[in-house]
Design a protein around this motif. Structure first.
Motif, PDB file in Angstrom:
ATOM      1  N   SER A 159       0.821  -1.202   0.000  1.00  0.00           N
ATOM      2  CA  SER A 159       0.000   0.000   0.000  1.00  0.00           C
ATOM      3  C   SER A 159       0.859   1.258   0.000  1.00  0.00           C
ATOM      4  O   SER A 159       2.004   1.261   0.461  1.00  0.00           O
ATOM      5  N   GLU A 160       0.295   2.338  -0.548  1.00  0.00           N
ATOM      6  CA  GLU A 160       1.043   3.591  -0.582  1.00  0.00           C
ATOM      7  C   GLU A 160       0.951   4.325   0.745  1.00  0.00           C
ATOM      8  O   GLU A 160       1.872   5.021   1.152  1.00  0.00           O
ATOM      9  N   THR A 161      -0.196   4.167   1.418  1.00  0.00           N
ATOM     10  CA  THR A 161      -0.396   4.861   2.689  1.00  0.00           C
ATOM     11  C   THR A 161      -0.331   3.881   3.842  1.00  0.00           C
ATOM     12  O   THR A 161      -0.463   2.672   3.656  1.00  0.00           O
ATOM     13  N   CYS A 162      -0.128   4.402   5.018  1.00  0.00           N
ATOM     14  CA  CYS A 162      -0.082   3.679   6.297  1.00  0.00           C
ATOM     15  C   CYS A 162       0.717   2.381   6.177  1.00  0.00           C
ATOM     16  O   CYS A 162       0.231   1.287   6.429  1.00  0.00           O
ATOM     17  N   THR A 163       1.956   2.503   5.781  1.00  0.00           N
ATOM     18  CA  THR A 163       2.783   1.327   5.543  1.00  0.00           C
ATOM     19  C   THR A 163       3.227   0.647   6.831  1.00  0.00           C
ATOM     20  O   THR A 163       3.678  -0.489   6.802  1.00  0.00           O
ATOM     21  N   ASP A 164       3.117   1.336   7.975  1.00  0.00           N
ATOM     22  CA  ASP A 164       3.603   0.736   9.207  1.00  0.00           C
ATOM     23  C   ASP A 164       2.724  -0.408   9.673  1.00  0.00           C
ATOM     24  O   ASP A 164       3.194  -1.503   9.959  1.00  0.00           O
ATOM     25  N   HIS A 165       1.412  -0.143   9.723  1.00  0.00           N
ATOM     26  CA  HIS A 165       0.528  -1.134  10.310  1.00  0.00           C
ATOM     27  C   HIS A 165      -0.011  -2.103   9.284  1.00  0.00           C
ATOM     28  O   HIS A 165      -0.139  -3.288   9.552  1.00  0.00           O
ATOM     29  N   GLN A 166      -0.347  -1.613   8.122  1.00  0.00           N
ATOM     30  CA  GLN A 166      -0.945  -2.470   7.108  1.00  0.00           C
ATOM     31  C   GLN A 166      -0.175  -2.296   5.803  1.00  0.00           C
ATOM     32  O   GLN A 166      -0.533  -1.477   4.969  1.00  0.00           O
ATOM     33  N   PRO A 167       0.905  -3.047   5.639  1.00  0.00           N
ATOM     34  CA  PRO A 167       1.742  -2.839   4.453  1.00  0.00           C
ATOM     35  C   PRO A 167       1.099  -3.300   3.153  1.00  0.00           C
ATOM     36  O   PRO A 167       1.663  -3.071   2.093  1.00  0.00           O
ATOM     37  N   TYR A 168      -0.056  -3.974   3.211  1.00  0.00           N
ATOM     38  CA  TYR A 168      -0.645  -4.495   1.975  1.00  0.00           C
ATOM     39  C   TYR A 168      -2.088  -4.061   1.818  1.00  0.00           C
ATOM     40  O   TYR A 168      -2.821  -3.937   2.802  1.00  0.00           O
ATOM     41  N   ASP A 169      -2.476  -3.864   0.573  1.00  0.00           N
ATOM     42  CA  ASP A 169      -3.856  -3.566   0.204  1.00  0.00           C
ATOM     43  C   ASP A 169      -4.433  -4.760  -0.528  1.00  0.00           C
ATOM     44  O   ASP A 169      -3.838  -5.230  -1.497  1.00  0.00           O
ATOM     45  N   ILE A 170      -5.568  -5.266  -0.075  1.00  0.00           N
ATOM     46  CA  ILE A 170      -6.261  -6.327  -0.807  1.00  0.00           C
ATOM     47  C   ILE A 170      -7.566  -5.742  -1.326  1.00  0.00           C
ATOM     48  O   ILE A 170      -8.375  -5.251  -0.544  1.00  0.00           O
ATOM     49  N   THR A 171      -7.736  -5.769  -2.632  1.00  0.00           N
ATOM     50  CA  THR A 171      -8.967  -5.288  -3.250  1.00  0.00           C
ATOM     51  C   THR A 171      -9.722  -6.482  -3.809  1.00  0.00           C
ATOM     52  O   THR A 171      -9.160  -7.272  -4.565  1.00  0.00           O
ATOM     53  N   ILE A 172     -10.972  -6.621  -3.402  1.00  0.00           N
ATOM     54  CA  ILE A 172     -11.773  -7.779  -3.779  1.00  0.00           C
ATOM     55  C   ILE A 172     -12.982  -7.283  -4.552  1.00  0.00           C
ATOM     56  O   ILE A 172     -13.585  -6.274  -4.183  1.00  0.00           O
ATOM     57  N   ARG A 173     -13.362  -8.017  -5.610  1.00  0.00           N
ATOM     58  CA  ARG A 173     -14.524  -7.579  -6.385  1.00  0.00           C
ATOM     59  C   ARG A 173     -15.735  -8.471  -6.159  1.00  0.00           C
ATOM     60  O   ARG A 173     -16.801  -8.188  -6.685  1.00  0.00           O
ATOM     61  N   LEU A 174     -15.591  -9.561  -5.368  1.00  0.00           N
ATOM     62  CA  LEU A 174     -16.730 -10.433  -5.101  1.00  0.00           C
ATOM     63  C   LEU A 174     -17.184 -10.233  -3.656  1.00  0.00           C
ATOM     64  O   LEU A 174     -16.389 -10.376  -2.727  1.00  0.00           O
ATOM     65  N   PRO A 175     -18.455  -9.880  -3.433  1.00  0.00           N
ATOM     66  CA  PRO A 175     -18.907  -9.569  -2.071  1.00  0.00           C
ATOM     67  C   PRO A 175     -18.779 -10.748  -1.110  1.00  0.00           C
ATOM     68  O   PRO A 175     -18.477 -10.564   0.069  1.00  0.00           O
ATOM     69  N   ARG A 176     -19.016 -11.973  -1.603  1.00  0.00           N
ATOM     70  CA  ARG A 176     -18.960 -13.139  -0.702  1.00  0.00           C
ATOM     71  C   ARG A 176     -17.535 -13.363  -0.190  1.00  0.00           C
ATOM     72  O   ARG A 176     -17.318 -13.606   0.996  1.00  0.00           O
ATOM     73  N   LEU A 177     -16.560 -13.231  -1.105  1.00  0.00           N
ATOM     74  CA  LEU A 177     -15.166 -13.384  -0.685  1.00  0.00           C
ATOM     75  C   LEU A 177     -14.768 -12.277   0.289  1.00  0.00           C
ATOM     76  O   LEU A 177     -14.033 -12.500   1.249  1.00  0.00           O
ATOM     77  N   TYR A 178     -15.292 -11.072   0.047  1.00  0.00           N
ATOM     78  CA  TYR A 178     -15.001  -9.954   0.950  1.00  0.00           C
ATOM     79  C   TYR A 178     -15.556 -10.234   2.339  1.00  0.00           C
ATOM     80  O   TYR A 178     -14.882  -9.997   3.345  1.00  0.00           O
ATOM     81  N   ASP A 179     -16.767 -10.777   2.400  1.00  0.00           N
ATOM     82  CA  ASP A 179     -17.365 -11.092   3.693  1.00  0.00           C
ATOM     83  C   ASP A 179     -16.545 -12.147   4.434  1.00  0.00           C
ATOM     84  O   ASP A 179     -16.309 -12.027   5.640  1.00  0.00           O
ATOM     85  N   ILE A 180     -16.114 -13.170   3.700  1.00  0.00           N
ATOM     86  CA  ILE A 180     -15.321 -14.239   4.332  1.00  0.00           C
ATOM     87  C   ILE A 180     -14.036 -13.663   4.904  1.00  0.00           C
ATOM     88  O   ILE A 180     -13.685 -13.906   6.060  1.00  0.00           O
ATOM     89  N   LEU A 181     -13.339 -12.856   4.096  1.00  0.00           N
ATOM     90  CA  LEU A 181     -12.058 -12.313   4.547  1.00  0.00           C
ATOM     91  C   LEU A 181     -12.252 -11.354   5.704  1.00  0.00           C
ATOM     92  O   LEU A 181     -11.475 -11.338   6.654  1.00  0.00           O
ATOM     93  N   ARG A 182     -13.300 -10.529   5.643  1.00  0.00           N
ATOM     94  CA  ARG A 182     -13.533  -9.560   6.707  1.00  0.00           C
ATOM     95  C   ARG A 182     -13.815 -10.267   8.024  1.00  0.00           C
ATOM     96  O   ARG A 182     -13.419  -9.827   9.090  1.00  0.00           O
ATOM     97  N   ALA A 183     -14.503 -11.395   7.943  1.00  0.00           N
ATOM     98  CA  ALA A 183     -14.865 -12.090   9.172  1.00  0.00           C
ATOM     99  C   ALA A 183     -13.738 -12.952   9.712  1.00  0.00           C
ATOM    100  O   ALA A 183     -13.618 -13.132  10.920  1.00  0.00           O
ATOM    101  N   GLU A 184     -12.892 -13.516   8.830  1.00  0.00           N
ATOM    102  CA  GLU A 184     -12.018 -14.593   9.294  1.00  0.00           C
ATOM    103  C   GLU A 184     -10.529 -14.301   9.197  1.00  0.00           C
ATOM    104  O   GLU A 184      -9.734 -15.049   9.749  1.00  0.00           O
ATOM    105  N   LEU A 185     -10.134 -13.262   8.447  1.00  0.00           N
ATOM    106  CA  LEU A 185      -8.700 -12.989   8.332  1.00  0.00           C
ATOM    107  C   LEU A 185      -8.234 -12.337   9.625  1.00  0.00           C
ATOM    108  O   LEU A 185      -8.333 -11.135   9.799  1.00  0.00           O
ATOM    109  N   ALA A 186      -7.733 -13.148  10.544  1.00  0.00           N
ATOM    110  CA  ALA A 186      -7.512 -12.670  11.914  1.00  0.00           C
ATOM    111  C   ALA A 186      -6.243 -11.829  12.027  1.00  0.00           C
ATOM    112  O   ALA A 186      -6.293 -10.656  12.378  1.00  0.00           O
TER     113      ALA A 186
END
Lengths: 83, 211
Positions: B145-172
């Protein structure tokens, strides 16, 4: 003769129990190969018992082709594990 | 006069079909489908239909199982677009690509619970990565990611809502910033929608930094 067949059916239940119990995919594949071979041998046995050559030919084909399909399936599953 | 063993062999059929029905893993279910095909062929043979048994063995056990395995393998997958430099840097052993490796391991752990695989698709630069996401060649992109590299060095962009829900709930143990991109090519405002995830990730990161 019926007792021998009943014994073979009981032996067939062992891999079925293994499938039901185990979670590893390769254990399931082993059980599949076991069941496939056992059913083919039972078909051959029944063909001898009934003196029916048509059933015997079917048993031989199932025994040989089943192994080919098993190898195909194992190869696909192995490539899935690699990636 | 039907022999007694015929009844026992026929009783195997509902037993194996119940095992097939109650199996949740698709690959296990396919292998059990092969077992069901073998038992069915045996039953047909015992009942005297040798031609039907042969068809069942060839089609039911061989063709259907192999074709369905290919179909399940190619459909239950998350295609994650990444930059080539991220994969190449992981082999060199830089500190940041180590966290990238950790991130892909986390993703694989999350999706293996849903019987899915994660397939990394490398792209040379960010423009092609974004274009591939817009063109629906891949399901998600992951880049530094270009911003906030200290805490979250990566950006994940998802185009499928179901996959987004799974990741939001379970990517600990997330070191990544999740973004949902709708199909109309408009990136939704993620941080304002889910402030709780941000705060929790920030707090866990700071605890790791200052034990």
């Amino acid at each position: 003769m019926n007792l021998i067949l009943i014994g073979m059916i009981l032996a067939l239940l062992i891999p079925l129990y293994e499938v039901w119990k185990d979670d590893d995919i390769w254990q399931t594949m082993l059980a599949f190969s076991s069941v496939s071979t056992k059913t083919a041998v039972m078909i051959l046995f029944i063909s001898v018992l009934r003196d029916d050559w048509m059933i015997g030919v079917v048993g031989v084909i199932i025994l040989s082709v089943g192994n080919a399909g098993f190898m195909l399936l194992a190869h696909i599953l192995k490539r899935m594990g690699d990636t | 006069m039907i022999d007694s063993y015929v009844y026992v062999i026929t009783a195997l059929l509902p037993l194996v079909s119940c095992m097939l029905i109650f199996q949740v893993n698709p690959y296990h279910a396919l292998v059990i489908r092969g077992i069901l095909g073998a038992v069915t062929a045996l039953t047909y043979t015992v009942l005297g239909a040798a031609d039907v048994a042969l068809t069942e063995a060839l089609v039911g056990t061989l063709l259907a199982v192999v074709l369905y395995t290919v179909a399940v393998r190619s459909s239950m997958v998350l295609r994650l677009g990444v930059l080539k430099s991220a994969i190449a840097g992981g082999e060199a052993g830089d500190p940041q690509p180590v966290s990238f490796k950790q991130l892909t391991t986390d993703l694989q752990t999350v999706f293996s619970n849903h019987h899915m695989r994660v397939e990394l698709v490398p792209y040379p630069n960010r423009e092609e990565l974004h274009q591939a996401l817009v063109d629906k060649e891949i399901h998600a992109t992951c880049h530094s990611s270009e911003t906030c590299t200290d805490h979250q060095p990566y950006d994940i962009t998802i185009r499928l809502p179901r996959l987004y829900d799974i990741l939001r709930a379970e990517l600990a143990s997330s070191t990544a910033h999740l973004t949902y991109m709708s199909s109309s090519d408009s990136v939704s405002a993620h941080s304002s929608i889910h402030p709780s995830i941000h705060s929790s990730v920030h707090s866990s990161e700071s605890e790791e930094a200052h034990p």
